[in-house]
Design a protein around this motif. Structure first.
Motif, PDB file in Angstrom:
ATOM      1  N   GLU A  16       0.837  -1.205   0.000  1.00 32.98           N
ATOM      2  CA  GLU A  16       0.000   0.000   0.000  1.00 32.98           C
ATOM      3  C   GLU A  16       0.871   1.254   0.000  1.00 32.98           C
ATOM      4  O   GLU A  16       0.563   2.248  -0.674  1.00 32.98           O
ATOM      5  N   LEU A  17       1.965   1.220   0.755  1.00 33.91           N
ATOM      6  CA  LEU A  17       2.843   2.384   0.858  1.00 33.91           C
ATOM      7  C   LEU A  17       3.449   2.749  -0.492  1.00 33.91           C
ATOM      8  O   LEU A  17       3.488   3.926  -0.874  1.00 33.91           O
ATOM      9  N   MET A  18       3.920   1.752  -1.212  1.00 36.47           N
ATOM     10  CA  MET A  18       4.602   2.029  -2.464  1.00 36.47           C
ATOM     11  C   MET A  18       3.647   2.533  -3.546  1.00 36.47           C
ATOM     12  O   MET A  18       4.088   3.072  -4.561  1.00 36.47           O
ATOM     13  N   ALA A  19       2.361   2.339  -3.327  1.00 33.54           N
ATOM     14  CA  ALA A  19       1.373   2.840  -4.297  1.00 33.54           C
ATOM     15  C   ALA A  19       1.049   4.311  -4.056  1.00 33.54           C
ATOM     16  O   ALA A  19       0.376   4.946  -4.878  1.00 33.54           O
ATOM     17  N   THR A  20       1.516   4.869  -2.950  1.00 37.54           N
ATOM     18  CA  THR A  20       1.226   6.273  -2.642  1.00 37.54           C
ATOM     19  C   THR A  20       2.181   7.195  -3.398  1.00 37.54           C
ATOM     20  O   THR A  20       3.154   6.750  -4.006  1.00 37.54           O
ATOM     21  N   ARG A  21       1.921   8.495  -3.305  1.00 34.75           N
ATOM     22  CA  ARG A  21       2.761   9.486  -3.970  1.00 34.75           C
ATOM     23  C   ARG A  21       3.743  10.145  -3.009  1.00 34.75           C
ATOM     24  O   ARG A  21       4.245  11.230  -3.289  1.00 34.75           O
ATOM     25  N   GLN A  22       3.987   9.519  -1.905  1.00 39.09           N
ATOM     26  CA  GLN A  22       4.934  10.077  -0.947  1.00 39.09           C
ATOM     27  C   GLN A  22       6.347  10.090  -1.539  1.00 39.09           C
ATOM     28  O   GLN A  22       6.658   9.342  -2.466  1.00 39.09           O
ATOM     29  N   SER A  23       7.197  10.917  -0.967  1.00 40.16           N
ATOM     30  CA  SER A  23       8.583  10.995  -1.432  1.00 40.16           C
ATOM     31  C   SER A  23       9.339   9.728  -1.047  1.00 40.16           C
ATOM     32  O   SER A  23       8.886   8.944  -0.204  1.00 40.16           O
ATOM     33  N   ALA A  24      10.493   9.555  -1.660  1.00 37.42           N
ATOM     34  CA  ALA A  24      11.309   8.380  -1.372  1.00 37.42           C
ATOM     35  C   ALA A  24      11.661   8.308   0.101  1.00 37.42           C
ATOM     36  O   ALA A  24      11.574   7.246   0.732  1.00 37.42           O
ATOM     37  N   GLN A  25      12.054   9.430   0.708  1.00 34.96           N
ATOM     38  CA  GLN A  25      12.424   9.419   2.122  1.00 34.96           C
ATOM     39  C   GLN A  25      11.228   9.113   3.005  1.00 34.96           C
ATOM     40  O   GLN A  25      11.338   8.384   3.994  1.00 34.96           O
ATOM     41  N   GLU A  26      10.080   9.662   2.638  1.00 36.92           N
ATOM     42  CA  GLU A  26       8.870   9.373   3.420  1.00 36.92           C
ATOM     43  C   GLU A  26       8.537   7.885   3.377  1.00 36.92           C
ATOM     44  O   GLU A  26       8.106   7.307   4.379  1.00 36.92           O
ATOM     45  N   LYS A  27       8.754   7.265   2.234  1.00 34.59           N
ATOM     46  CA  LYS A  27       8.484   5.827   2.124  1.00 34.59           C
ATOM     47  C   LYS A  27       9.445   5.011   2.978  1.00 34.59           C
ATOM     48  O   LYS A  27       9.058   4.038   3.624  1.00 34.59           O
ATOM     49  N   LEU A  28      10.705   5.431   3.008  1.00 30.22           N
ATOM     50  CA  LEU A  28      11.669   4.738   3.861  1.00 30.22           C
ATOM     51  C   LEU A  28      11.297   4.888   5.330  1.00 30.22           C
ATOM     52  O   LEU A  28      11.345   3.920   6.106  1.00 30.22           O
ATOM     53  N   ASP A  29      10.950   6.111   5.717  1.00 26.66           N
ATOM     54  CA  ASP A  29      10.579   6.366   7.105  1.00 26.66           C
ATOM     55  C   ASP A  29       9.371   5.540   7.515  1.00 26.66           C
ATOM     56  O   ASP A  29       9.305   5.007   8.635  1.00 26.66           O
ATOM     57  N   ARG A  30       8.422   5.437   6.626  1.00 27.88           N
ATOM     58  CA  ARG A  30       7.216   4.659   6.952  1.00 27.88           C
ATOM     59  C   ARG A  30       7.520   3.155   6.963  1.00 27.88           C
ATOM     60  O   ARG A  30       6.947   2.408   7.754  1.00 27.88           O
ATOM     61  N   THR A  31       8.468   2.736   6.120  1.00 29.32           N
ATOM     62  CA  THR A  31       8.824   1.310   6.061  1.00 29.32           C
ATOM     63  C   THR A  31       9.350   0.814   7.398  1.00 29.32           C
ATOM     64  O   THR A  31       8.956  -0.254   7.886  1.00 29.32           O
ATOM     65  N   VAL A  32      10.263   1.562   8.027  1.00 33.08           N
ATOM     66  CA  VAL A  32      10.812   1.097   9.301  1.00 33.08           C
ATOM     67  C   VAL A  32       9.739   1.080  10.386  1.00 33.08           C
ATOM     68  O   VAL A  32       9.794   0.253  11.310  1.00 33.08           O
ATOM     69  N   GLU A  33       8.759   1.975  10.288  1.00 28.66           N
ATOM     70  CA  GLU A  33       7.654   1.948  11.253  1.00 28.66           C
ATOM     71  C   GLU A  33       6.805   0.697  11.056  1.00 28.66           C
ATOM     72  O   GLU A  33       6.413   0.036  12.023  1.00 28.66           O
ATOM     73  N   ILE A  34       6.526   0.375   9.793  1.00 31.59           N
ATOM     74  CA  ILE A  34       5.709  -0.813   9.500  1.00 31.59           C
ATOM     75  C   ILE A  34       6.387  -2.077  10.003  1.00 31.59           C
ATOM     76  O   ILE A  34       5.778  -2.920  10.664  1.00 31.59           O
ATOM     77  N   VAL A  35       7.675  -2.208   9.706  1.00 31.86           N
ATOM     78  CA  VAL A  35       8.415  -3.400  10.120  1.00 31.86           C
ATOM     79  C   VAL A  35       8.541  -3.444  11.637  1.00 31.86           C
ATOM     80  O   VAL A  35       8.337  -4.491  12.266  1.00 31.86           O
ATOM     81  N   GLY A  36       8.881  -2.309  12.244  1.00 27.26           N
ATOM     82  CA  GLY A  36       9.050  -2.270  13.691  1.00 27.26           C
ATOM     83  C   GLY A  36       7.772  -2.610  14.434  1.00 27.26           C
ATOM     84  O   GLY A  36       7.794  -3.346  15.428  1.00 27.26           O
ATOM     85  N   GLU A  37       6.652  -2.089  13.974  1.00 32.58           N
ATOM     86  CA  GLU A  37       5.370  -2.375  14.627  1.00 32.58           C
ATOM     87  C   GLU A  37       5.007  -3.849  14.501  1.00 32.58           C
ATOM     88  O   GLU A  37       4.554  -4.474  15.467  1.00 32.58           O
ATOM     89  N   ALA A  38       5.209  -4.437  13.315  1.00 32.91           N
ATOM     90  CA  ALA A  38       4.828  -5.834  13.095  1.00 32.91           C
ATOM     91  C   ALA A  38       5.673  -6.785  13.933  1.00 32.91           C
ATOM     92  O   ALA A  38       5.177  -7.808  14.412  1.00 32.91           O
TER      93      ALA A  38
END
Length: 757
Positions: A16-38
């Protein structure tokens, strides 16, 4: 949360994240949150390769001010180490690891535990995904697998989303410019030149995240069914000697193809949200990790078999079937492969195939036996081939020296071509000795026979001018069959062998299976699970217990030898009673055929035994009156004497055939055979090496059975020798060994102009 559920949650979030229009850095920042939470992780960090350095690109739990500031070289610190080795780290106390480096700007001093996995793109690590906790703990396997699955998806997503710059992507591609030199283990000596051809071009997985898991599961089910059908058909239709896979690959195919654990792990990866191709690759990555941790060469070989099977399944599910043999070789080629089976080798045009380089490979693999018989040099244990060699690159293969030159400089080519020309001259000289009988200078006729086991070896017998076949390995026919070979099929094959040999003698060694030569139709027997397979339930031990198997082979050999002399040799005899029991099986079958079958029987049966178990030498006085001939099997005998597995590369070069202990043991056998009407021979790789053959002749051996390509060189050597002279020297050397027996024998030969190179 289970590892599968966590991975599924992560993949859903990333998709879902990669389908958004967020910037590359925003996607990286959100990725570590997703992995950390899971994973309920206090720290989750992503390092990416940028301009040759690993840069902290996003983190949850470390100081945000360290992002794009903390950088390290590949191989530096824990992250750099796991990227360099492409291996997972799982540490309860990170600071205790020798590669630990503290970076104060990150604020990581309070975290004890550490787990990290490499992010791999195009077979090169481009970054790392790490987690950390305050409390010391080792991470569970399910957590590590979730990280690995995530890293696999990240490798695709970060590139497609532009999360690493173009330069980093280029750095991830293998470096294939300029000249390079690769080193490895000599499996078959020789020189060759040609263009690099990959046996199995690596399949590119274009889509990692599944949109419909049930659809992906059905794709895998269909692929498994097709793969199993192919393997069963291959096993049933395999023509012994020319059309079957080698022993371990085929046996592993049969065992692993129906292994529920393997298919279950692939299903679990699909449940986590991977496509069929990505799930197979994910499980294959786990296999590679286990292979790196295995020291036992036999177990490592079994893991290689599973990897070969995974590649087959991946090709089926992706629709990318076929190997380089399918399309054919257009020019002189050096074949590049991870591992190879003998049947796969035989598929190639021998006029074009000049050499083989393997990432893995074993000194005892059957593909090596085939390559040696074909005269094709093989270099094995060459790591990182795909990172250095590209399709079509010019290669100079020097298997003699254990090296391969990639895209060589003109000066290297010139020197190599000079050596190659000299090698061709020598081969031409050996070919001229085909019809020349090998007499020594003192006029003694030495028997030079060859080892065989493949159908193609039979034509080689006439080409090299051997005196006969001193060792015919009958087990190949058993190893390439899914079921016990029918007696009629065995009979036809043995008859073909005898007819092809004509008037030249053939010594059939009865079946040597079991141990590390597993067959699918015996695999359910728990007694096959030997900790030391080479010394376990195999060869004659197995044959005497599996009486039906042994009786069928005995009858097939007798029926095939009608009107001829049948020469049969029993392997791995450790006590005389075993020889007696084996001979009794043949005599009983002979009596049965006399009474019940109107067929032509052999004119005579000569019985022999292999001397490869040291205990047999202690009772030769009891055995020799019962046999027509004995043959020393130096390969097994050496490993039993030294308690050293010859398939283990760490030990293979450690013990010398020309050590005093081996030479004295071999001389004991010669001395014990004197006074008995018995032909003493030797079969094994030792007899095919010129310096070793010189020593054997000096010890009293007069019959050698060797690989076909060694026949010419050994014939040439024999013509240079005076037996009395070399015998006196060897007797003195064995009685009073020098510090270096090999060097002493070589120096003695050089002084007399005897070429032992």
């Amino acid at each position: 949360m289970s590892g599968t559920a966590a991975a599924r949650q992560i993949l859903t979030g990333l998709h879902e994240l990669m389908a958004t229009r967020q910037s590359a850095q925003e996607k990286l920042d959100r990725t570590v949150e997703i992995v950390g939470e899971a994973l309920d992780s206090e720290v989750c960090s992503i390092y990416l390769l940028r301009s040759g350095m690993l840069e902290l690109s996003a983190t949850r739990g470390l100081n945000q001010s360290a992002v794009h500031v903390t950088r390290m070289a590949v191989g530096e610190g824990l992250t750099g180490t796991l990227v360099s080795n492409r291996a997972t780290l799982n540490l309860a106390q990170a600071k205790a690891h020798p590669d630990f480096q503290y970076r104060p700007e990150t604020g990581e001093e309070k975290f004890s535990s550490f787990a990290g996995v490499p992010i791999v793109y195009r077979e090169r690590a481009v970054g790392a995904l790490n987690v950390q906790h305050v409390e010391p703990r080792r991470y569970e396997d399910v957590e590590i697998e979730a990280l690995q699955t995530t890293a696999m998806v990240l490798s695709e997503l970060i590139v497609n989303a532009g999360l690493i710059d173009e330069r980093s992507a280029e750095e991830a591609a293998p470096e294939r410019s300029g000249s390079a030199q690769l080193t490895g283990l000599t499996l078959v000596a020789g020189l060759a030149t040609g263009s690099a051809v990959f046996h199995q071009p690596r399949i590119t997985i274009d889509k990692v995240v599944a949109e419909d898991t049930e659809f992906e599961r059905q794709r895998v089910y269909r692929a498994f069914e097709r793969m199993r059908e192919q393997i069963d058909q291959m096993a049933q239709q395999a023509e012994f000697g020319s059309g079957g896979e080698h022993d371990e690959v085929l046996a592993a195919y049969k065992a692993f193809a129906y292994d529920e654990g393997w298919s279950r792990r692939i299903n679990e990866a699909i449940d986590a949200g991977l496509t069929a191709e990505a799930a197979i690759e994910r499980v294959q990555q786990r296999t590679r990790m286990r292979m790196r941790e295995i020291d036992d060469p036999l177990l490592a070989d079994r893991m290689h078999d599973l990897e070969d099977l995974s590649n087959r399944l991946l090709r089926i599910v992706s629709g990318q079937m076929g190997t380089a043999a399918t399309t054919g070789l257009k020019d002189d080629a050096i074949l590049i492969a991870r591992n190879l089976g003998p049947a796969e080798l035989l598929e190639y045009d021998r006029r074009r195939l000049k050499g083989v380089i393997l990432e893995e490979g074993s000194l005892t693999a059957h593909v090596v036996i085939v390559a040696r018989a074909m005269g094709i040099p093989v270099l094995g244990r060459v790591r990182g081939l795909r990172g250095v060699v590209g399709e079509g690159d010019d290669l100079l293969l020097d298997a003699d020296g254990g090296v391969a030159h990639v895209r060589p400089q003109p000066s290297v080519v010139e020197a190599f071509e000079a050596r190659f020309a000299k090698s061709k001259e020598r081969r031409a000289a050996y070919a001229e000795l085909r019809d020349v009988e090998p007499f020594t200078r003192c006029g003694t006729r030495i028997q030079v026979m060859m080892n065989a086991g493949l159908r193609d070896d039979l034509t080689t017998l006439q080409l090299v001018g051997a005196d006969g076949i001193g060792l015919f390995r009958t087990e190949f026919q058993f190893l390439v069959s899914a079921t016990l070979p029918q007696r009629e099929k065995q009979t036809r094959f043995y008859k073909d062998v005898l007819e092809a040999a004509g008037d030249k003698p053939v010594v059939f060694r009865t079946v040597d299976i079991g141990g590390d030569k597993a067959v699918p139709y015996l695999s359910n027997d728990s007694s096959l699970e030997d900790e030391n397979p080479a010394m376990g339930w195999r060869a004659l031990r197995l044959a005497l217990e599996r009486e039906g198997l042994f009786k069928a082979q005995a009858r097939a050999l007798i029926e095939a030898s009608g009107g001829k002399t049948l020469r049969v040799m029993f392997p791995m005899v450790s006590e005389p009673w075993e020889f007696d029991a084996a001979r009794k099986v043949f005599e009983q079958q002979l009596d049965f055929l006399r009474q019940h079958k109107r067929i032509m029987l052999p004119e005579a049966i000569e019985y022999g035994a292999m001397i490869e178990v040291p205990s047999l030498v202690e009772v030769l006085d009891q055995l020799l009156p019962k046999v027509s001939f004995v043959s020393v099997g130096t390969n097994d005998l050496t490993q039993f004497l030294f308690a050293a597995d010859r398939a283990n590369p760490k030990l293979a070069a450690r013990y010398d055939w020309l050590s005093p202990s081996i030479l004295r043991f071999l001389k004991r056998i010669v001395d014990a055979s004197r006074g008995h009407d018995v032909t003493l021979g030797l079969c094994g790789e030792m007899g095919g090496r010129r310096l070793e053959a010189l020593a054997l002749l000096g010890l009293g051996y007069r019959r050698l059975s060797i690989t076909p390509v060694s026949v010419g060189p050994i014939k040439e050597l024999i013509r240079q020798i005076d037996l009395a002279e070399v015998g006196a020297f060897m007797n003195g050397l064995v009685a009073q060994p020098p510090a270096d027996t090999r060097a002493a024998i070589a120096a003695w030969a050089q002084e007399r102009g005897i070429d032992v190179d």
